[in-house]
Design an enzyme around this catalytic site. Structure first.
Site, PDB file in Angstrom:
ATOM      1  N   GLU A   8       0.831  -1.197   0.000  1.00  0.00           N
ATOM      2  CA  GLU A   8       0.000   0.000   0.000  1.00  0.00           C
ATOM      3  C   GLU A   8       0.867   1.250   0.000  1.00  0.00           C
ATOM      4  O   GLU A   8       1.948   1.271   0.597  1.00  0.00           O
ATOM      5  CB  GLU A   8      -0.910  -0.016   1.242  1.00  0.00           C
ATOM      6  CG  GLU A   8      -2.013   1.012   1.241  1.00  0.00           C
ATOM      7  CD  GLU A   8      -3.019   0.775   2.362  1.00  0.00           C
ATOM      8  OE1 GLU A   8      -3.474   1.772   2.954  1.00  0.00           O
ATOM      9  OE2 GLU A   8      -3.329  -0.400   2.666  1.00  0.00           O
ATOM     10  N   ASP A  49       0.088   5.411   0.644  1.00  0.00           N
ATOM     11  CA  ASP A  49      -1.013   6.235   1.157  1.00  0.00           C
ATOM     12  C   ASP A  49      -0.738   7.722   1.133  1.00  0.00           C
ATOM     13  O   ASP A  49       0.348   8.172   1.520  1.00  0.00           O
ATOM     14  CB  ASP A  49      -1.302   5.893   2.631  1.00  0.00           C
ATOM     15  CG  ASP A  49      -1.830   4.497   2.847  1.00  0.00           C
ATOM     16  OD1 ASP A  49      -2.213   3.852   1.863  1.00  0.00           O
ATOM     17  OD2 ASP A  49      -1.873   4.061   4.012  1.00  0.00           O
ATOM     18  N   GLU A  65      -3.006  10.409   3.252  1.00  0.00           N
ATOM     19  CA  GLU A  65      -4.134  10.571   4.168  1.00  0.00           C
ATOM     20  C   GLU A  65      -4.170  12.020   4.642  1.00  0.00           C
ATOM     21  O   GLU A  65      -3.160  12.553   5.106  1.00  0.00           O
ATOM     22  CB  GLU A  65      -4.010   9.623   5.365  1.00  0.00           C
ATOM     23  CG  GLU A  65      -4.187   8.160   4.992  1.00  0.00           C
ATOM     24  CD  GLU A  65      -4.036   7.235   6.186  1.00  0.00           C
ATOM     25  OE1 GLU A  65      -4.814   6.277   6.285  1.00  0.00           O
ATOM     26  OE2 GLU A  65      -3.118   7.473   7.002  1.00  0.00           O
TER      27      GLU A  65
END
Length: 297
Positions: free
Chosen positions: A108, A110, A112
């Site tokens: 993953e 990310d 955010e």
């Protein structure tokens, strides 16, 4: 009658077109072309022209979407406008993941965006996961208010580096250098792209001290202008995942920051970094191995 030479040129063009489409992703413009709703379809809306998309969060649920295709390496970009006002506890996520649902072995990458109380700055957290393990967080301030207008958030991913961009400014560089020095570099699994909005008031704002004010719901994040120039995955193994230098994101210049990008990156490092796991000796008495890799190389 068609001359033999003209016929040969036509066949060559068709073969070339087929080979290109089977390796590098062709641009698609509409939401339906690129994405599927992950959950809570009634919390998803589009503008009248279909070019802007809205995800909403209330006390019952959030919402999310994902690409229909998987990719391994390339350039991935989208414009976002974040939740305005009192957004404490609200997280808007824009990320890549090798699994459709969170799993123990997923890779993953990310972005955010951590909501805030009115008047406080938004923080952007980036993270990298390898085989389900993360712990590679960085946090930055932004040099603008991301709730007032759209800004572009992009990921460059090849076998040599992962670069997180905000409005084409590199804010984080995660190196691999094309060898096994970084065993925590996600370069083996193709990934989908996702975005979602959800409640995370147990940790997102001041470590969970600030809770979501549901009186201000629904919280709405906005999206447009998704762009991908990458290697679309085809089983068992598309040719474009190999280092061929055929595509710009896989050429030498994309393996390192340019001189201008290094200047921008240096400014970000001096002024905007809030947290860097590679400097957290309390958390990591022995720093992860990739912390020794220079983003400047």
């Amino acid at each position: 009658m068609v001359s033999p030479m003209a016929f040969l040129l036509l066949i060559t063009a068709l073969i070339s077109s087929f080979c290109t489409s089977s390796q590098a992703a062709a641009p698609k413009t509409s939401f339906e072309d690129n994405f599927s709703i992950m959950f809570s379809e009634d919390h998803f809306k589009t503008s009248e022209d279909g070019n802007t998309w809205f995800l909403s969060l209330d006390k019952q649920t959030g919402c999310g979407f994902q690409t229909k295709e998987r990719y391994r390496f390339g350039w991935f970009s989208m414009k976002l406008k974040l939740v305005g006002g009192d957004s404490a506890g609200v997280v808007t996520a824009y990320y890549m993941c090798s699994e459709k649902e969170a799993g123990p072995e997923g890779d993953e990458v990310d972005f955010e965006f951590l909501g805030n109380r009115t008047g406080q700055p938004y923080l952007i957290q980036t993270n990298v996961y390898k085989n389900g393990v993360g712990g590679r967080e960085m946090r930055h301030m932004l040099w603008f208010d991301p709730t007032e207008e759209f800004h572009t958030y992009s990921i460059l991913w090849n076998n040599y580096q992962l670069v997180f961009f905000v409005d084409r400014v590199p804010i984080r560089v995660y190196k691999n250098n094309g060898n096994k020095r970084n065993d925590f570099f996600p370069n083996e699994k193709p990934m989908y792209l996702f975005s979602s909005i959800w409640n995370a008031d147990d940790w997102a704002t001041r470590g969970g001290l600030e809770k979501t004010n549901w009186k201000r719901a629904p919280f709405v994040s906005s999206y447009k202008d998704f762009s991908v120039d990458g290697c679309q995955w085809e089983d068992p193994y598309p040719a474009c995942v190999s280092t061929t230098t055929k595509y710009w994101w896989d050429q030498y210049d994309a393996w390192h920051l340019t001189d201008d990008q290094k200047k921008d990156f240096a400014w970000v490092q001096r002024n905007l970094v809030i947290y860097d796991y590679c400097k957290d000796f309390e958390r990591y008495p022995k720093l992860p191995g990739e912390c020794s890799l220079s983003p400047w190389d």
